[in-house]
Design a protein around this motif. Structure first.
Motif, short mmCIF file in Angstrom:
data_model
loop_
_atom_site.label_atom_id
_atom_site.label_comp_id
_atom_site.label_asym_id
_atom_site.label_seq_id
_atom_site.Cartn_x
_atom_site.Cartn_y
_atom_site.Cartn_z
N ARG A 2 -10.84 0.63 1.37
CA ARG A 2 -12.30 1.01 2.36
C ARG A 2 -11.73 0.46 3.81
NH1 ARG A 2 -17.80 -0.53 -0.54
NH2 ARG A 2 -17.10 -0.07 -2.54
N ILE A 3 -12.16 1.39 4.81
CA ILE A 3 -11.94 1.07 6.11
C ILE A 3 -13.18 1.44 7.02
CG2 ILE A 3 -10.60 1.84 8.21
CD1 ILE A 3 -8.39 2.99 6.11
N ALA A 4 -13.53 0.26 7.71
CA ALA A 4 -14.65 0.43 8.48
C ALA A 4 -14.76 1.53 9.75
CB ALA A 4 -15.10 -1.27 8.92
N PRO A 5 -15.83 1.64 10.17
CA PRO A 5 -16.03 2.59 11.19
C PRO A 5 -15.25 2.14 12.37
CG PRO A 5 -17.98 2.47 10.28
CD PRO A 5 -17.33 1.39 9.45
N GLY A 6 -14.40 2.93 13.05
CA GLY A 6 -13.50 2.90 14.43
C GLY A 6 -12.37 1.92 13.81
N LEU A 7 -11.89 1.61 12.85
CA LEU A 7 -10.66 0.92 12.40
C LEU A 7 -9.74 1.78 11.79
CD1 LEU A 7 -11.87 -2.50 10.89
CD2 LEU A 7 -11.37 -1.91 13.09
N GLU A 8 -8.47 1.34 11.79
CA GLU A 8 -7.22 2.17 11.09
C GLU A 8 -6.20 1.45 10.65
OE1 GLU A 8 -4.68 2.55 15.33
OE2 GLU A 8 -6.10 3.97 14.73
N THR A 9 -5.53 1.77 9.65
CA THR A 9 -4.44 1.00 9.07
C THR A 9 -3.30 0.89 10.23
OG1 THR A 9 -3.37 3.07 7.91
CG2 THR A 9 -4.99 1.66 6.56
N GLN A 10 -2.31 -0.09 10.11
CA GLN A 10 -1.12 -0.13 10.75
C GLN A 10 -0.20 1.14 10.29
OE1 GLN A 10 -0.12 -3.34 12.30
NE2 GLN A 10 1.70 -2.56 13.11
N PRO A 11 0.25 1.57 11.24
CA PRO A 11 1.39 2.56 10.85
C PRO A 11 2.50 1.95 9.97
CG PRO A 11 0.72 3.06 13.11
CD PRO A 11 0.17 1.71 12.57
N HIS A 12 2.86 2.55 8.76
CA HIS A 12 3.86 2.06 8.05
C HIS A 12 4.32 2.94 7.05
CE1 HIS A 12 -0.02 2.41 5.51
NE2 HIS A 12 0.64 2.12 4.46
N TYR A 13 5.40 2.57 6.17
CA TYR A 13 5.90 3.51 5.15
C TYR A 13 6.30 2.60 3.99
CZ TYR A 13 10.69 2.11 6.61
OH TYR A 13 11.75 1.42 6.81
N HIS A 14 6.53 3.40 2.91
CA HIS A 14 6.91 2.71 1.47
C HIS A 14 8.27 3.30 1.32
CE1 HIS A 14 2.93 1.24 1.37
NE2 HIS A 14 2.45 2.45 1.65
N PRO A 15 9.38 2.52 1.34
CA PRO A 15 10.80 2.94 0.88
C PRO A 15 10.88 3.68 -0.56
CG PRO A 15 10.90 0.78 1.89
CD PRO A 15 9.35 1.24 1.68
N LEU A 16 10.18 3.08 -1.49
CA LEU A 16 9.90 3.52 -2.70
C LEU A 16 8.76 4.31 -3.17
CD1 LEU A 16 11.63 0.20 -4.18
CD2 LEU A 16 12.66 2.14 -3.67
N THR A 17 7.71 4.03 -2.90
CA THR A 17 6.32 4.33 -3.45
C THR A 17 5.69 5.74 -2.73
OG1 THR A 17 5.84 1.99 -3.84
CG2 THR A 17 3.99 3.75 -3.85
N GLU A 18 5.57 6.60 -3.64
CA GLU A 18 4.87 7.78 -3.50
C GLU A 18 3.38 7.45 -3.48
OE1 GLU A 18 6.29 11.15 -5.44
OE2 GLU A 18 5.40 10.38 -7.38
N GLU A 19 2.38 8.05 -2.49
CA GLU A 19 1.19 7.81 -2.73
C GLU A 19 0.21 9.01 -2.81
OE1 GLU A 19 -0.27 4.00 -0.41
OE2 GLU A 19 1.01 5.15 0.89
N ILE A 20 -0.87 8.89 -3.33
CA ILE A 20 -2.04 9.88 -3.20
C ILE A 20 -3.25 9.35 -2.84
CG2 ILE A 20 -3.42 11.60 -4.42
CD1 ILE A 20 -1.08 11.75 -6.54
N TYR A 21 -3.93 9.69 -1.63
CA TYR A 21 -5.16 9.35 -1.13
C TYR A 21 -5.93 10.40 -1.56
CZ TYR A 21 -3.10 5.81 2.08
OH TYR A 21 -2.54 4.92 2.83
N TYR A 22 -7.06 9.98 -2.22
CA TYR A 22 -8.31 10.81 -2.55
C TYR A 22 -9.58 10.36 -1.78
CZ TYR A 22 -11.68 13.90 -4.86
OH TYR A 22 -12.47 14.86 -5.14
#
Length: 128
Positions: free
Chosen positions: A40-60
């Motif tokens: 969950r991300i509140a209105p107007g907020l964002e995650t910090q730019p980042h990466y994962h060396p090992l992990t692949e992700e799917i956002y739905y």
């Protein structure tokens, strides 16, 4: 049998700043090679730019609208969108709407703080 209801799972903040509820992972189930969480991300907020060396992700995306950035590309996202994030890709998601941005995050292997590398505004890794 491992069945976890979202209402019974405690929330925690990931290294990138999103609030998640980890539904299934090695920490709470027999699952050992992946994880499933609600974020969950509140209105107007964002995650910090980042990466994962090992992990692949799917956002739905379940509810709300946002802007997904992977590398140098940014696109609007909303309910029904599935987003593929390969290992090593710098990414972030921003809530551009007026309600909570709610999405599922599937990680393989499962999410770990130590596999999250934060990036500053200059595009450099942050020691943490």
């Amino acid at each position: 049998m491992d069945i976890h209801n979202i209402n019974d799972v405690p929330a925690f903040t990931t290294k990138d700043g999103s609030v998640i509820r980890e539904l299934l992972a090695h920490r709470n189930s027999v699952i050992s090679k992946q994880s499933l969480a609600e974020a969950r991300i509140a209105p107007g907020l964002e995650t910090q730019p980042h990466y994962h060396p090992l992990t692949e992700e799917i956002y739905y995306i379940l509810e709300g609208v946002g802007e997904m950035t992977i590398g140098k590309e940014t696109q609007p996202v909303g309910p029904g969108d599935a987003i593929a994030i390969p290992p090593g890709a710098i990414h972030m998601i921003r809530n551009s709407g007026e309600q909570i941005l709610l999405f599922l995050c599937c990680c393989a292997p499962s999410y770990e703080h130590h596999d999250t590398v934060l990036i500053n505004q200059n595009g450099q890794e942050i020691d943490s």
